[in-house]
Scaffold this motif. Structure first.
Motif, PDB file in Angstrom:
ATOM      1  N   ASN A  20      -0.642  -1.916  -0.410  1.00 11.01           N
ATOM      2  CA  ASN A  20       0.007  -0.930   0.456  1.00 11.01           C
ATOM      3  C   ASN A  20      -0.580  -1.061   1.862  1.00 11.01           C
ATOM      4  O   ASN A  20      -1.779  -0.882   2.076  1.00 11.01           O
ATOM      5  N   GLU A  21       0.271  -1.369   2.828  1.00 10.30           N
ATOM      6  CA  GLU A  21      -0.181  -1.620   4.197  1.00 10.30           C
ATOM      7  C   GLU A  21      -0.934  -0.431   4.788  1.00 10.30           C
ATOM      8  O   GLU A  21      -1.958  -0.606   5.460  1.00 10.30           O
ATOM      9  N   ASN A  22      -0.464   0.788   4.541  1.00  8.51           N
ATOM     10  CA  ASN A  22      -1.140   1.977   5.061  1.00  8.51           C
ATOM     11  C   ASN A  22      -2.546   2.125   4.474  1.00  8.51           C
ATOM     12  O   ASN A  22      -3.482   2.500   5.184  1.00  8.51           O
ATOM     13  N   ASP A  23      -2.688   1.847   3.178  1.00  9.72           N
ATOM     14  CA  ASP A  23      -4.010   1.918   2.535  1.00  9.72           C
ATOM     15  C   ASP A  23      -4.952   0.861   3.112  1.00  9.72           C
ATOM     16  O   ASP A  23      -6.134   1.124   3.315  1.00  9.72           O
ATOM     17  N   PHE A  25      -4.906  -0.476   6.158  1.00 14.02           N
ATOM     18  CA  PHE A  25      -5.341  -0.036   7.483  1.00 14.02           C
ATOM     19  C   PHE A  25      -6.378   1.088   7.378  1.00 14.02           C
ATOM     20  O   PHE A  25      -7.340   1.122   8.141  1.00 14.02           O
ATOM     21  N   ALA A  26      -6.177   2.002   6.444  1.00 14.05           N
ATOM     22  CA  ALA A  26      -7.131   3.102   6.256  1.00 14.05           C
ATOM     23  C   ALA A  26      -8.493   2.572   5.811  1.00 14.05           C
ATOM     24  O   ALA A  26      -9.536   3.048   6.282  1.00 14.05           O
ATOM     25  N   ASN A  29     -10.134   0.864   8.846  1.00 11.98           N
ATOM     26  CA  ASN A  29     -10.593   1.868   9.808  1.00 11.98           C
ATOM     27  C   ASN A  29     -11.834   2.596   9.308  1.00 11.98           C
ATOM     28  O   ASN A  29     -12.777   2.834  10.077  1.00 11.98           O
TER      29      ASN A  29
END
Length: 53
Positions: A20-23, A25-26, A29
């Motif tokens: 999952n791209e959002n995961d 990036f999280a 970060n």
């Protein structure tokens, strides 16, 4: 982040594998925040002397 293993020191931050791209990036970060705040686990390089054999 540097590799951790024989002869290589480095910082460790592990999370479950995700696509999952959002995961992703999280995770990146969070790892960068921990690194900047000096709150990440560091493992020094592991070496040995062959003369001890």
């Amino acid at each position: 982040m540097p590799l951790v293993g024989y002869g290589c020191g480095g910082w460790v931050y592990e999370q479950p594998l995700t696509k999952n791209e959002n995961d992703i990036f999280a995770i990146i970060n969070t790892a960068m925040m921990l690194f900047r705040e000096n709150k990440m686990t560091y493992f020094p390089a592991v070496t040995c002397s062959c003369s001890d054999l």
